[in-house]
Design an enzyme around this catalytic site. Structure first.
Site, PDB file in Angstrom:
ATOM      1  N   GLY A  81      -7.357  -0.887  -3.179  1.00  0.00           N
ATOM      2  CA  GLY A  81      -5.946  -0.622  -2.932  1.00  0.00           C
ATOM      3  C   GLY A  81      -5.426   0.523  -3.763  1.00  0.00           C
ATOM      4  O   GLY A  81      -5.689   1.707  -3.482  1.00  0.00           O
ATOM      5  N   PRO A 133      -4.435  -3.531   2.737  1.00  0.00           N
ATOM      6  CA  PRO A 133      -3.129  -3.341   3.363  1.00  0.00           C
ATOM      7  C   PRO A 133      -2.107  -3.095   2.269  1.00  0.00           C
ATOM      8  O   PRO A 133      -2.081  -3.820   1.273  1.00  0.00           O
ATOM      9  CB  PRO A 133      -2.878  -4.688   4.062  1.00  0.00           C
ATOM     10  CG  PRO A 133      -3.738  -5.680   3.350  1.00  0.00           C
ATOM     11  CD  PRO A 133      -4.913  -4.921   2.808  1.00  0.00           C
ATOM     12  N   MET A 134      -1.295  -2.065   2.428  1.00  0.00           N
ATOM     13  CA  MET A 134      -0.247  -1.810   1.429  1.00  0.00           C
ATOM     14  C   MET A 134       1.037  -1.445   2.159  1.00  0.00           C
ATOM     15  O   MET A 134       1.138  -0.387   2.786  1.00  0.00           O
ATOM     16  CB  MET A 134      -0.681  -0.705   0.458  1.00  0.00           C
ATOM     17  CG  MET A 134      -1.726  -1.181  -0.538  1.00  0.00           C
ATOM     18  SD  MET A 134      -2.228   0.098  -1.707  1.00  0.00           S
ATOM     19  CE  MET A 134      -3.453   0.987  -0.760  1.00  0.00           C
ATOM     20  N   CYS A 147       1.026 -12.286  -0.194  1.00  0.00           N
ATOM     21  CA  CYS A 147       2.128 -11.460  -0.710  1.00  0.00           C
ATOM     22  C   CYS A 147       3.045 -12.264  -1.641  1.00  0.00           C
ATOM     23  O   CYS A 147       3.534 -13.325  -1.253  1.00  0.00           O
ATOM     24  CB  CYS A 147       2.941 -10.898   0.462  1.00  0.00           C
ATOM     25  SG  CYS A 147       4.284  -9.867  -0.140  1.00  0.00           S
ATOM     26  N   GLN A 154      -2.317  -6.880  10.140  1.00  0.00           N
ATOM     27  CA  GLN A 154      -1.986  -8.042   9.304  1.00  0.00           C
ATOM     28  C   GLN A 154      -0.605  -8.593   9.635  1.00  0.00           C
ATOM     29  O   GLN A 154       0.360  -7.839   9.783  1.00  0.00           O
ATOM     30  CB  GLN A 154      -2.035  -7.666   7.825  1.00  0.00           C
ATOM     31  CG  GLN A 154      -1.984  -8.903   6.950  1.00  0.00           C
ATOM     32  CD  GLN A 154      -1.837  -8.591   5.477  1.00  0.00           C
ATOM     33  OE1 GLN A 154      -0.850  -7.991   5.061  1.00  0.00           O
ATOM     34  NE2 GLN A 154      -2.809  -8.996   4.681  1.00  0.00           N
ATOM     35  N   ASN A 198     -11.336  -8.445  -3.926  1.00  0.00           N
ATOM     36  CA  ASN A 198     -10.266  -7.461  -4.126  1.00  0.00           C
ATOM     37  C   ASN A 198      -9.590  -7.674  -5.478  1.00  0.00           C
ATOM     38  O   ASN A 198      -9.375  -8.801  -5.896  1.00  0.00           O
ATOM     39  CB  ASN A 198      -9.239  -7.616  -2.980  1.00  0.00           C
ATOM     40  CG  ASN A 198      -7.957  -6.829  -3.192  1.00  0.00           C
ATOM     41  OD1 ASN A 198      -6.875  -7.396  -3.198  1.00  0.00           O
ATOM     42  ND2 ASN A 198      -8.063  -5.531  -3.379  1.00  0.00           N
TER      43      ASN A 198
HETATM   44  C1  LIG Z   1       2.570  -1.005  -2.634  1.00  0.00           C
HETATM   45  C2  LIG Z   1       1.718  -2.200  -2.274  1.00  0.00           C
HETATM   46  C3  LIG Z   1       1.923  -2.846  -1.077  1.00  0.00           C
HETATM   47  C4  LIG Z   1       1.135  -3.943  -0.725  1.00  0.00           C
HETATM   48  N1  LIG Z   1       1.310  -4.509   0.512  1.00  0.00           N
HETATM   49  C5  LIG Z   1       0.460  -5.494   0.916  1.00  0.00           C
HETATM   50  C6  LIG Z   1       0.500  -5.989   2.246  1.00  0.00           C
HETATM   51  O1  LIG Z   1       1.292  -5.542   3.100  1.00  0.00           O
HETATM   52  N2  LIG Z   1      -0.376  -6.993   2.568  1.00  0.00           N
HETATM   53  C7  LIG Z   1      -1.274  -7.504   1.665  1.00  0.00           C
HETATM   54  O2  LIG Z   1      -2.038  -8.389   1.993  1.00  0.00           O
HETATM   55  N3  LIG Z   1      -1.336  -7.039   0.411  1.00  0.00           N
HETATM   56  C8  LIG Z   1      -0.516  -6.032   0.032  1.00  0.00           C
HETATM   57  N4  LIG Z   1      -0.652  -5.509  -1.217  1.00  0.00           N
HETATM   58  C9  LIG Z   1      -1.716  -5.998  -2.101  1.00  0.00           C
HETATM   59  C10 LIG Z   1      -2.997  -5.165  -1.913  1.00  0.00           C
HETATM   60  O3  LIG Z   1      -3.510  -5.296  -0.600  1.00  0.00           O
HETATM   61  C11 LIG Z   1      -4.086  -5.604  -2.906  1.00  0.00           C
HETATM   62  O4  LIG Z   1      -4.388  -6.953  -2.680  1.00  0.00           O
HETATM   63  C12 LIG Z   1      -3.644  -5.442  -4.352  1.00  0.00           C
HETATM   64  O5  LIG Z   1      -3.013  -4.193  -4.576  1.00  0.00           O
HETATM   65  C13 LIG Z   1      -4.837  -5.589  -5.329  1.00  0.00           C
HETATM   66  O6  LIG Z   1      -5.802  -4.607  -5.056  1.00  0.00           O
HETATM   67  P1  LIG Z   1      -5.937  -3.276  -5.970  1.00  0.00           P
HETATM   68  O7  LIG Z   1      -6.036  -3.729  -7.397  1.00  0.00           O
HETATM   69  O8  LIG Z   1      -7.185  -2.602  -5.466  1.00  0.00           O
HETATM   70  O9  LIG Z   1      -4.704  -2.461  -5.730  1.00  0.00           O
HETATM   71  C14 LIG Z   1       0.147  -4.430  -1.603  1.00  0.00           C
HETATM   72  C15 LIG Z   1      -0.032  -3.782  -2.829  1.00  0.00           C
HETATM   73  C16 LIG Z   1       0.721  -2.686  -3.174  1.00  0.00           C
HETATM   74  C17 LIG Z   1       0.482  -1.996  -4.488  1.00  0.00           C
END
Ligand SMILES: Cc1cc2nc3c(=O)[nH]c(=O)nc-3n(C[C@H](O)[C@H](O)[C@H](O)COP(=O)(O)O)c2cc1C
Length: 333
Positions: free
Chosen positions: A231, A23-24, A107, A77, A207
């Site tokens: 992500g 989720p982003m 978060c 979520q 993750n």
């Molecule tokens: C722009 C952005 C927005 C994110 N929004 C959420 C979110 O809404 N909910 C959530 O659980 N994590 C959120 N995350 C965290 C990601 O889901 C993930 O846990 C984190 O980026 C680590 O994974 P990665 O290294 O593959 O990016 C966000 C990350 C980024 C970069």
């Protein structure tokens, strides 16, 4: 070819391949998820949605939770710090088509943690448990939870909260292996994902920092995680998803596309966002995406600068088309 990993099972839902789009917020809207899903994702998750905002049901919030699209299964979520508000929100998102309800305890953004939401909940495991129990009792679909290691290095509570989650009836856990205080600094520590896997019986989704198909598969194998979540590395590079899927299906990972092919797909992405959101909303969102598709194109820095100044979609798309033509003529020469 025989599969190299097993499907992820979240309650009665089978997820194949065990590959989840993170989720982003501000990124993984419905259009984006629908675009990325065919690259080979088993499960997609919405941007987080405030349980408080769902009490008011603004048009924008309802758009975020509308799950009557093409992706199945899909997880919605929620974040919040009040068990009853979270339970009410869970019912609403379930009615709006969520196959899975995911609780956000990860978060670290101040706008969320200042009201004790997201990772701030991890400072109070009793509250986490009350939220999970209330949400599980509210819906007839599986509930999952995504967390970090804890608030700070001094109190890594993920194992305690994971055990409480399991007892409360949560059906799978995602661990982003950093503390909230770390934000995105340092490296995700996959040793904690291995520890979590050994501590609980419900499935664990690992993750953090997966940006190469072979490394992702190694992390999954070494940690014992039941699935992996990707992500940031997928942004501008959804082919990473396809490469991991290839390896999960027992094939060689397909080669990465040429720069020109990446940019052709950036235009597909741009047009889909325009259709869904209209120009005023699509243009600012697409600046960051196109900037990422441009990664490693010769002259990317100047192209990005030009892109940031363009307010019209046609101009931005023309810039990408011009870049594709330049790449092709360079190749021909
Ligand atoms: C722009 C952005 C927005 C994110 N929004 C959420 C979110 O809404 N909910 C959530 O659980 N994590 C959120 N995350 C965290 C990601 O889901 C993930 O846990 C984190 O980026 C680590 O994974 P990665 O290294 O593959 O990016 C966000 C990350 C980024 C970069």
């Amino acid at each position: 070819m025989s599969h190299t990993v097993s499907p992820l099972r979240i309650g009665p839902i089978e997820v194949w391949p065990p590959l989840v789009l993170a989720p982003m917020s501000g990124v993984t809207n419905r259009t984006m998820r629908a675009l990325y899903k065919p690259f080979g994702l088993g499960l997609t998750v919405t941007e987080f949605v405030s349980s408080n905002a769902l009490k008011f049901g603004s048009k924008r919030t309802m758009e975020m939770i509308d799950q009557h699209g093409i992706e199945r299964p899909v997880s919605t979520q929620l974040w919040g710090d009040d068990p009853q508000t979270m339970a009410h929100a869970a019912k609403v998102v379930r009615e709006c088509g969520a196959d899975i309800v995911d609780i956000n305890f990860g978060c670290p953004a101040p706008k969320v943690t200042k009201t004790n939401g997201g990772s701030a909940c991890m400072r109070d495991p009793d509250r986490c448990e009350a939220i999970m129990r209330a949400v599980v009792a509210a819906v007839d679909c599986p509930v999952t939870m995504k967390m970090r290691l804890g608030w700070g290095e001094d109190r890594l509570v993920y194992l305690e909260i994971a055990r409480r989650a399991q007892d409360a009836g949560v059906r799978a856990l995602t661990l982003h292996a950093r503390t909230a205080r770390q934000f995105y600094k340092g490296d995700a520590d996959w040793e904690h994902i291995a520890r979590l896997k050994r501590a609980v019986e419900i499935p664990v989704i690992g993750n953090g920092d997966l940006n190469d198909a072979h490394v992702a598969m190694r992390r999954m194998r070494e940690s014992g995680a039941d699935a992996i979540m990707l992500g940031r590395a997928t942004l501008g590079n959804p082919w990473l998803i396809a490469q991991i899927r290839d390896l999960m299906e027992g094939c060689d990972a397909r080669p990465s596309p040429s720069a020109a092919d990446r940019l052709r797909y950036a235009i597909v992405h741009y047009r889909a966002m325009l259709d869904e959101l209209g120009e005023a909303r699509a243009v600012p969102q697409m600046r960051k995406h196109v900037a990422l598709y441009l990664k490693s194109v010769p002259g990317a820095a100047q192209l990005r600068e030009r892109l940031m100044r363009l307010d019209r979609a046609d101009d931005a798309i023309a810039l990408v088309e011009e870049t594709i033509a330049r790449l092709e003529s360079d190749l021909a020469a």
